[in-house]
Design an enzyme around this catalytic site. Structure first.
Site, PDB file in Angstrom:
ATOM      1  N   LYS A  69       1.512  -8.506   1.168  1.00 42.76           N
ATOM      2  CA  LYS A  69       0.227  -7.976   0.749  1.00 42.76           C
ATOM      3  C   LYS A  69      -0.661  -9.123   0.285  1.00 42.76           C
ATOM      4  CE  LYS A  69      -1.561  -3.745  -0.466  1.00 42.76           C
ATOM      5  NZ  LYS A  69      -1.569  -2.525  -1.242  1.00 42.76           N
ATOM      6  N   THR A  77      -1.917   3.235   8.381  1.00 46.58           N
ATOM      7  CA  THR A  77      -1.268   2.305   7.467  1.00 46.58           C
ATOM      8  C   THR A  77      -0.242   1.506   8.252  1.00 46.58           C
ATOM      9  OG1 THR A  77       0.028   2.143   5.447  1.00 46.58           O
ATOM     10  CG2 THR A  77       0.352   4.129   6.744  1.00 46.58           C
ATOM     11  N   TRP A 115      -2.375  -5.517   4.081  1.00 42.68           N
ATOM     12  CA  TRP A 115      -1.045  -5.825   4.599  1.00 42.68           C
ATOM     13  C   TRP A 115      -1.061  -6.848   5.725  1.00 42.68           C
ATOM     14  CZ3 TRP A 115       2.448  -4.376   1.476  1.00 42.68           C
ATOM     15  CH2 TRP A 115       2.427  -3.138   0.835  1.00 42.68           C
ATOM     16  N   GLU A 150      -0.527   7.042   2.025  1.00 37.64           N
ATOM     17  CA  GLU A 150       0.142   8.337   2.212  1.00 37.64           C
ATOM     18  C   GLU A 150       0.017   9.242   0.987  1.00 37.64           C
ATOM     19  OE1 GLU A 150       1.315   5.365   2.925  1.00 37.64           O
ATOM     20  OE2 GLU A 150       2.730   5.375   4.591  1.00 37.64           O
TER      21      GLU A 150
HETATM   22  P1  AMP Z   1      -1.500   0.938   1.043  1.00 37.11           P
HETATM   23  O1  AMP Z   1      -0.931   2.126   1.724  1.00 37.11           O
HETATM   24  O2  AMP Z   1      -1.961  -0.112   1.977  1.00 37.11           O
HETATM   25  O3  AMP Z   1      -2.527   1.321   0.070  1.00 37.11           O
HETATM   26  O4  AMP Z   1      -0.354   0.231   0.224  1.00 37.11           O
HETATM   27  C1  AMP Z   1       0.430   0.934  -0.689  1.00 37.11           C
HETATM   28  C2  AMP Z   1       1.423   0.016  -1.342  1.00 37.11           C
HETATM   29  O5  AMP Z   1       0.759  -0.958  -2.150  1.00 37.11           O
HETATM   30  C3  AMP Z   1       2.358   0.722  -2.281  1.00 37.11           C
HETATM   31  O6  AMP Z   1       3.426   1.339  -1.601  1.00 37.11           O
HETATM   32  C4  AMP Z   1       2.811  -0.439  -3.171  1.00 37.11           C
HETATM   33  O7  AMP Z   1       3.828  -1.199  -2.533  1.00 37.11           O
HETATM   34  C5  AMP Z   1       1.561  -1.284  -3.266  1.00 37.11           C
HETATM   35  N1  AMP Z   1       0.822  -0.949  -4.495  1.00 37.11           N
HETATM   36  C6  AMP Z   1      -0.234  -0.126  -4.634  1.00 37.11           C
HETATM   37  N2  AMP Z   1      -0.651  -0.081  -5.916  1.00 37.11           N
HETATM   38  C7  AMP Z   1       0.185  -0.882  -6.612  1.00 37.11           C
HETATM   39  C8  AMP Z   1       0.281  -1.250  -7.990  1.00 37.11           C
HETATM   40  N3  AMP Z   1      -0.563  -0.792  -8.887  1.00 37.11           N
HETATM   41  N4  AMP Z   1       1.280  -2.096  -8.333  1.00 37.11           N
HETATM   42  C9  AMP Z   1       2.142  -2.576  -7.422  1.00 37.11           C
HETATM   43  N5  AMP Z   1       2.094  -2.282  -6.117  1.00 37.11           N
HETATM   44  C10 AMP Z   1       1.128  -1.433  -5.709  1.00 37.11           C
END
Ligand code: AMP
Length: 548
Positions: free
Chosen positions: A438, A186, A443, A331
């Site tokens: 995002k 990540t 990312w 995570e």
């Molecule tokens: P990743 O590890 O790339 O899956 O990204 C995780 C991050 O995506 C989280 O810490 C949030 O900041 C964002 N995220 C995931 N799901 C949501 C959601 N339903 N609403 C808002 N932000 C989200």
């Protein structure tokens, strides 16, 4: 007094056992250029056994990392089973990363064998000679002979030939539930990507969590189309959840971003559950409205990765597609919370409840903490603080010990997301502490983009922020300060051209805005809050199509 239940190790071998014994007739269908590739579980299991045999023959031992650079397809699914069930660690590489990141990740994980889908070979080329741990590359294709010479990789092995040489049965070893099963990297705000390492136990429990009725509620009767990459947080755990439940699985291969292909696959194979980030659904809504097509068999559209815009949920509702909002992160395996309206929620409040990030999943504990004092905040729907979580599928650290500060002193994982929690238990994310951008569910590191811009000979300083975008959720906007001698003498085009061979295409900022000075905090860091507060929204009438 001790309990007298069996010490049964929780492992993905159990999921495979169910796939083999209980769900033989269920199909795995992969979209292809022409038509689909169709296979029953009864046909897939011997291939999984052969694959494990081939990995063993290649010298893969328990704990060794086996990387994949692949789309969502049947071979990738076979690797999802064979690698962890033989005791090795499945490391799914994000095919949207720039070569330097891929190189770092492969080296950090010390991958031994790398499986690559044929159309993705160009991504590997810049890595050759730079990933010494990789002893063997295995090419995944339907047309092996042509591809070897065509691409000049004479020493690549061919997936189908490897399988053909092995036995249809494999003596799966006894595994401990604490063993690593999979790895996923990540990206954060600073530094290099960090490896999250899932265990068999965490994957097993996560799968059970996903399947609960108040969670994603997938059943044996469902046909599931995950449009979330298998390289991203294990495709939200859907492949194993489908295996455990016995659902039919639809895989979009490289047609993930193509609404027409997705809708056709869902229609023809009678999908009942779809899953993907908001960007996918924005495209789908446009396509369905344009064509007048509908998907009446679909009862649930799981959506996470970014908050669902209200207008999107309303448009999907109008098309008969009911969205189920979920929150999580790499995570957290990733399931953290799911927004099903609770019994006490009045019908008129349901839409609002569905737009929150939902109630924390059974198995996970959540709290919000004041960023300044670290104090736990009340669930009053007003106070907001950093989400912290703990549970059996929440990371306690990263591979190679990076970023130990992600755990609080009392062992909770700091998510970096800022939220309030209502008295009913709905989590509502208000911001994130991180500055990463995002875009389309993936990312973009603002810091990296800044560094690349600042390497331009005419630029002195640059700060990048993500601004809201209707289609991509967020897009990067660069604020650049020219060196005094170049003030007024550097153009946006010049900067973007300069970045083209330094970052991935979809990382290129939508705009470069020239300013006299980047606002700074008291300790001299770029103050992006100030930039964001005064930022003019993105002009979305220009160049939208170039990002896809
Ligand atoms: P990743 O590890 O790339 O899956 O990204 C995780 C991050 O995506 C989280 O810490 C949030 O900041 C964002 N995220 C995931 N799901 C949501 C959601 N339903 N609403 C808002 N932000 C989200």
């Amino acid at each position: 007094m001790e309990g007298l239940m069996q010490d049964y190790e929780l492992s993905l071998q159990h999921v495979l056992w169910r796939v083999e014994r209980l769900h033989q007739k269920k199909e795995v269908v992969t979209k292809q250029e022409q038509g689909v590739h169709r296979m029953t579980n009864a046909e897939m299991v011997p291939r999984i056994n052969r694959l494990a045999g081939a990995l063993k023959r290649l010298g893969i031992k328990p704990g060794d990392r086996v990387a994949t650079l692949a789309y969502n397809n049947h071979r990738h699914l076979e690797l999802y089973y064979a690698v962890p069930c033989m005791g090795a660690v499945l490391h799914t590489l994000n095919l949207r990363l720039f070569p330097q990141h891929l190189e770092f990740i492969v080296n950090d994980a010390e991958d031994k064998v790398l499986f690559v889908d044929q159309p993705l070979i160009p991504l590997l080329k810049p890595l050759l000679g730079k990933i010494p741990s990789v002893q063997q590359i295995v090419l995944m294709t339907d047309t092996p002979a042509a591809s070897h010479s065509e691409n000049g990789f004479s020493d690549m092995l061919d997936y189908e030939s490897l399988l053909a040489a092995e036995s249809e049965s494999y003596p799966w070893p006894k595994l401990s539930e604490r063993m690593a099963a999979a790895m996923c990297y990540t990206s954060g705000t600073t530094g290099n990507p960090k490896g999250v390492v899932y265990s068999h136990r965490s994957q097993y429990l996560h799968t059970m969590g996903v399947l609960q009725a108040d969670s994603l509620g997938i059943t044996e009767k469902d046909t599931v189309l995950p449009i979330v990459p298998m390289f991203h947080a294990n495709s939200w755990g859907l492949p194993y959840a489908c295996g455990m439940a016995g659902s039919k699985v639809l895989l979009p291969d490289r047609f993930m971003g193509d609404a027409k292909s997705i809708v056709e696959l869902a229609e023809q194979e009678e999908a009942t559950i779809l899953a993907g980030v908001p960007t996918i659904w924005i495209n789908t809504v446009a396509y369905l409205n344009q064509t007048g097509k509908r998907l009446p068999k679909v009862h649930t559209v799981i959506c996470g990765g970014s908050a669902i815009p209200r207008s999107l949920m309303e448009s999907m509702d109008a098309l008969g597609l009911r969205m189920l909002h979920a929150w999580g992160m790499t995570e957290t395996s990733p399931l953290g919370s799911v927004a099903r309206p609770r019994a006490a929620t009045k019908p008129e409040d349901e839409l609002r409840a569905r737009l929150t990030q939902g109630a924390v999943s059974a198995g996970v504990e959540i709290r919000i903490s004041d960023p300044a004092t670290g104090e736990e905040l009340p669930w009053d729907g007003v106070a907001f603080g950093e989400i912290q979580v703990r549970g059996p599928w929440i990371a306690r650290g990263y591979h190679n010990g990076y970023d130990p500060g992600k755990l609080t002193e009392d062992g909770w994982f700091r998510t970096g997301d800022v939220a309030k929690i209502t008295p009913e238990g709905y989590v509502e994310i208000v911001d994130r502490t991180k500055d990463v951008i995002k875009s389309g569910g993936e990312w973009i590191s603002s810091v990296e983009l800044e560094n690349a811009i600042m390497s331009h000979p005419k630029i002195m300083e640059a700060a990048v922020i993500g601004l809201a975008h209707a289609k991509w959720d967020e897009r990067p906007i660069a604020y650049a300060v020219p060196k005094p001698e170049f003030k007024g003498k550097v153009t946006q085009e010049e900067v973007i051209d300069f970045l083209k061979d330094k970052v991935a295409k979809w990382w290129l900022p939508d705009e470069v805005r020239f300013i006299d000075e980047v606002p700074k905090t008291s300790v001299g860091k770029f103050d992006k809050k100030v930039l964001r507060a005064s930022a003019v929204p993105i002009d979305q009438t220009i160049k939208q199509e170039s990002k896809s």
